[in-house]
Design an enzyme around this catalytic site. Structure first.
Site, mmCIF file in Angstrom:
data_model
loop_
_atom_site.group_PDB
_atom_site.id
_atom_site.type_symbol
_atom_site.label_atom_id
_atom_site.label_comp_id
_atom_site.label_asym_id
_atom_site.label_seq_id
_atom_site.Cartn_x
_atom_site.Cartn_y
_atom_site.Cartn_z
ATOM 1 N N GLY A 20 -17.891 23.456 -31.441
ATOM 2 C CA GLY A 20 -18.612 22.488 -32.260
ATOM 3 C C GLY A 20 -19.041 21.258 -31.476
ATOM 4 O O GLY A 20 -18.904 21.193 -30.246
ATOM 5 N N GLN A 21 -19.562 20.288 -32.232
ATOM 6 C CA GLN A 21 -20.110 19.076 -31.599
ATOM 7 C C GLN A 21 -19.034 18.356 -30.776
ATOM 8 O O GLN A 21 -19.285 17.947 -29.642
ATOM 9 C CB GLN A 21 -20.680 18.139 -32.683
ATOM 10 C CG GLN A 21 -21.504 17.014 -32.096
ATOM 11 C CD GLN A 21 -21.821 15.896 -33.092
ATOM 12 O OE1 GLN A 21 -21.336 15.905 -34.226
ATOM 13 N NE2 GLN A 21 -22.623 14.948 -32.667
ATOM 14 N N LYS B 169 -10.271 15.498 -46.622
ATOM 15 C CA LYS B 169 -9.787 14.626 -45.536
ATOM 16 C C LYS B 169 -8.698 13.682 -46.051
ATOM 17 O O LYS B 169 -7.709 13.433 -45.358
ATOM 18 C CB LYS B 169 -10.942 13.820 -44.931
ATOM 19 C CG LYS B 169 -11.917 14.660 -44.089
ATOM 20 C CD LYS B 169 -11.260 15.245 -42.849
ATOM 21 C CE LYS B 169 -12.244 15.961 -41.953
ATOM 22 N NZ LYS B 169 -11.610 16.712 -40.859
ATOM 23 N N GLY C 272 -11.702 25.167 -32.635
ATOM 24 C CA GLY C 272 -13.033 24.631 -32.990
ATOM 25 C C GLY C 272 -13.751 24.091 -31.766
ATOM 26 O O GLY C 272 -14.482 23.104 -31.841
ATOM 27 N N ASP D 75 -9.923 32.877 -35.643
ATOM 28 C CA ASP D 75 -10.151 32.322 -36.981
ATOM 29 C C ASP D 75 -8.861 31.594 -37.344
ATOM 30 O O ASP D 75 -7.804 32.217 -37.464
ATOM 31 C CB ASP D 75 -10.435 33.466 -37.969
ATOM 32 C CG ASP D 75 -10.656 32.945 -39.396
ATOM 33 O OD1 ASP D 75 -10.381 31.758 -39.646
ATOM 34 O OD2 ASP D 75 -11.094 33.748 -40.241
ATOM 35 N N TYR E 32 -15.551 17.308 -49.104
ATOM 36 C CA TYR E 32 -15.122 17.032 -47.718
ATOM 37 C C TYR E 32 -14.197 15.807 -47.674
ATOM 38 O O TYR E 32 -13.119 15.850 -47.069
ATOM 39 C CB TYR E 32 -16.380 16.801 -46.889
ATOM 40 C CG TYR E 32 -16.180 16.387 -45.443
ATOM 41 C CD1 TYR E 32 -15.639 17.268 -44.514
ATOM 42 C CD2 TYR E 32 -16.584 15.128 -45.006
ATOM 43 C CE1 TYR E 32 -15.507 16.889 -43.184
ATOM 44 C CE2 TYR E 32 -16.460 14.746 -43.682
ATOM 45 C CZ TYR E 32 -15.915 15.635 -42.773
ATOM 46 O OH TYR E 32 -15.782 15.265 -41.456
HETATM 47 P P1 NAD Z 1 -18.677 21.242 -35.960
HETATM 48 O O1 NAD Z 1 -19.088 21.824 -37.268
HETATM 49 O O2 NAD Z 1 -19.710 20.918 -34.964
HETATM 50 O O3 NAD Z 1 -17.592 22.179 -35.277
HETATM 51 C C1 NAD Z 1 -16.558 22.771 -35.988
HETATM 52 C C2 NAD Z 1 -16.206 24.058 -35.290
HETATM 53 O O4 NAD Z 1 -15.187 24.704 -36.052
HETATM 54 C C3 NAD Z 1 -17.386 25.037 -35.184
HETATM 55 O O5 NAD Z 1 -17.594 25.417 -33.846
HETATM 56 C C4 NAD Z 1 -16.982 26.204 -36.045
HETATM 57 O O6 NAD Z 1 -17.412 27.458 -35.529
HETATM 58 C C5 NAD Z 1 -15.462 26.082 -36.008
HETATM 59 N N1 NAD Z 1 -14.830 26.761 -37.157
HETATM 60 C C6 NAD Z 1 -15.243 26.734 -38.444
HETATM 61 N N2 NAD Z 1 -14.433 27.527 -39.163
HETATM 62 C C7 NAD Z 1 -13.501 28.021 -38.324
HETATM 63 C C8 NAD Z 1 -12.409 28.903 -38.484
HETATM 64 N N3 NAD Z 1 -12.115 29.438 -39.678
HETATM 65 N N4 NAD Z 1 -11.651 29.189 -37.401
HETATM 66 C C9 NAD Z 1 -11.955 28.661 -36.191
HETATM 67 N N5 NAD Z 1 -12.990 27.850 -35.978
HETATM 68 C C10 NAD Z 1 -13.759 27.536 -37.045
HETATM 69 O O7 NAD Z 1 -17.796 19.949 -36.310
HETATM 70 P P2 NAD Z 1 -17.473 18.702 -35.359
HETATM 71 O O8 NAD Z 1 -18.525 17.705 -35.604
HETATM 72 O O9 NAD Z 1 -17.183 19.160 -33.980
HETATM 73 O O10 NAD Z 1 -16.160 18.176 -36.076
HETATM 74 C C11 NAD Z 1 -14.863 18.505 -35.632
HETATM 75 C C12 NAD Z 1 -13.864 17.790 -36.522
HETATM 76 O O11 NAD Z 1 -14.119 16.376 -36.504
HETATM 77 C C13 NAD Z 1 -13.919 18.190 -37.991
HETATM 78 O O12 NAD Z 1 -12.624 18.127 -38.537
HETATM 79 C C14 NAD Z 1 -14.764 17.104 -38.614
HETATM 80 O O13 NAD Z 1 -14.465 16.941 -39.974
HETATM 81 C C15 NAD Z 1 -14.314 15.899 -37.821
HETATM 82 N N6 NAD Z 1 -15.308 14.821 -37.840
HETATM 83 C C16 NAD Z 1 -16.517 14.976 -37.222
HETATM 84 C C17 NAD Z 1 -17.442 13.949 -37.258
HETATM 85 C C18 NAD Z 1 -18.784 14.071 -36.591
HETATM 86 O O14 NAD Z 1 -19.635 13.192 -36.790
HETATM 87 N N7 NAD Z 1 -19.018 15.095 -35.785
HETATM 88 C C19 NAD Z 1 -17.127 12.767 -37.936
HETATM 89 C C20 NAD Z 1 -15.913 12.669 -38.605
HETATM 90 C C21 NAD Z 1 -14.986 13.701 -38.527
HETATM 91 C C1 AKB Z 2 -20.278 14.101 -41.759
HETATM 92 O O1 AKB Z 2 -21.349 13.464 -41.876
HETATM 93 O O2 AKB Z 2 -19.852 14.931 -42.557
HETATM 94 C C2 AKB Z 2 -19.422 13.784 -40.560
HETATM 95 C C3 AKB Z 2 -18.414 12.745 -40.887
HETATM 96 C C4 AKB Z 2 -18.755 11.323 -40.818
HETATM 97 O O3 AKB Z 2 -17.299 13.080 -41.227
HETATM 98 N N1 AKB Z 2 -20.275 13.393 -39.474
#
Ligand code: NAD
Ligand code: AKB
Length: 315
Positions: A11-12, A146, A8, A52, A142
């Site tokens: 992603g962000q 989690k 992943g 994937d 979601y």
């Molecule tokens: P994001 O959506 O920006 O990135 C997720 C990445 O996973 C994407 O690049 C997507 O292409 C990839 N992905 C999706 N399906 C896939 C698959 N089948 N195989 C491989 N890659 C795949 O999410 P993020 O914000 O970077 O979050 C990363 C993790 O952190 C997640 O588990 C999210 O739940 C957790 N999280 C994020 C936040 C936040 O605010 N960003 C807060 C709490 C928890």
């Molecule tokens: C969302 O809003 O889904 C995420 C998180 C707090 O898990 N940024």
């Protein structure tokens, strides 16, 4: 020596965590993967492969072939997007974690990082100063995934000794990669809209308090937890992480210090109910005591960096 797989990476979080891991452990020791292409910085600074995470055979091949010791599993469908496709999101969020845990057990990986979220809490949880251990009845797909994930990682640690570590991230705020379909995304979108158009229509109401955290603090916390001595970790589910607590009105006031004619309007959508079911601010004393969680960014410092860096990108 660490040989790391990031799942992943586009992603962000992944787009920044991958670069930080490469700085610490060496570019060639961090294999970045995602189902979609990575940005130029990630694909240009070290190995990148399309993966994937649901493809167990390919995941196993990479883990074995690259002699991976540590996995950061970041792939997931976030809260807003998951509500649009509940069953598919449950499948991706849970099956991907089970794939990583099972391979972690079979291949005896040294450590796994898997992020949880403030979404594990629900409407019956105390909203202010939410304790580490409390009522947890999430009502989003979601959040349910989690919470189930937290139970599974603790189970794999207790039953098989798989060293999985986790943080309950709050909403993360960053300027490199836009947010990926969550409820806290407004706190990133607002900066782009303020700089581009001097106005923003917020999908949450003005008083929606939520915990948030600047990305560099989140990355530091992640690496600090992964580096912590195992004997210091008193829990094996996921640590509360508080960050900064604010609402859209307070964030807009902060932005007005830089863009005085910025205007915010409010048009709450389905994500309002999600935000209302989550904590407003969290007690993270267990993480502070166990492994020394610290923050460097408060609201004014975070807003200052966001405005400066997004202006550089857009103007
Ligand atoms: P994001 O959506 O920006 O990135 C997720 C990445 O996973 C994407 O690049 C997507 O292409 C990839 N992905 C999706 N399906 C896939 C698959 N089948 N195989 C491989 N890659 C795949 O999410 P993020 O914000 O970077 O979050 C990363 C993790 O952190 C997640 O588990 C999210 O739940 C957790 N999280 C994020 C936040 C936040 O605010 N960003 C807060 C709490 C928890
Ligand atoms: C969302 O809003 O889904 C995420 C998180 C707090 O898990 N940024």
């Amino acid at each position: 020596m660490e040989k790391i797989l990031v799942i992943g990476c586009s992603g962000q979080i992944g787009s920044e965590l991958t670069l930080e891991l490469r700085k610490i452990y060496g570019n060639t020791n961090v294999i970045a993967t995602d189902i979609r292409p990575a940005n130029a910085e990630v694909s240009g600074s070290g190995p990148f492969e399309i993966l994937d995470v649901m493809d167990t055979a390919k995941l196993q091949l990479i883990l074995e072939h690259e002699r991976i010791t540590h996995v950061y599993h970041l792939a997931a469908i976030l809260s807003g997007n998951a509500e649009k496709r509940p069953l598919a999101s449950w499948d991706i969020n849970m099956r991907s974690l089970m794939n990583v845990l099972e391979l972690g057990r079979e291949l005896k990986l040294k450590k796994i990082f898997w992020p949880s979220s403030i979404a594990v809490f629900g409407p019956t949880t105390p909203r202010y100063n939410t304790p580490q251990f409390t009522v947890m009845e999430p009502n989003t797909v979601y959040g349910i995934s989690k919470l189930a994930g937290e139970r599974w990682i603790e189970y794999y640690y207790n039953k098989y000794g798989v060293d999985v570590r986790s943080l309950r991230y709050p909403g993360l705020i960053s300027y490199k990669t836009e947010a990926g379909g969550g409820t806290t995304d407004y706190a990133v979108e607002i900066f782009y809209a303020a700089i581009r158009k001097k106005k923003y229509e917020c999908f949450l109401g003005p008083e929606s308090d939520l915990p948030m955290m600047f990305m560099s603090d989140a990355i530091k916390a992640t690496i600090d937890l992964m580096e912590a001595d195992a004997s210091k970790l008193s829990l094996r589910s996921s640590y509360n992480v508080a960050g900064i607590c604010f609402n859209p009105r307070q964030l807009a006031d902060e932005i007005k210090k830089y863009i005085p004619d910025f205007e915010i309007t409010y048009k709450p959508d389905f994500r309002q109910a999600i935000a209302d079911s989550w904590p407003a601010c969290i007690d993270d004393s267990v993480a502070k005591k166990d492994w020394g969680l610290v923050y460097n960014y408060d609201l004014p410092k975070m807003a200052e960096v966001m405005i400066r860096e997004i202006r550089k990108k857009l103007l």
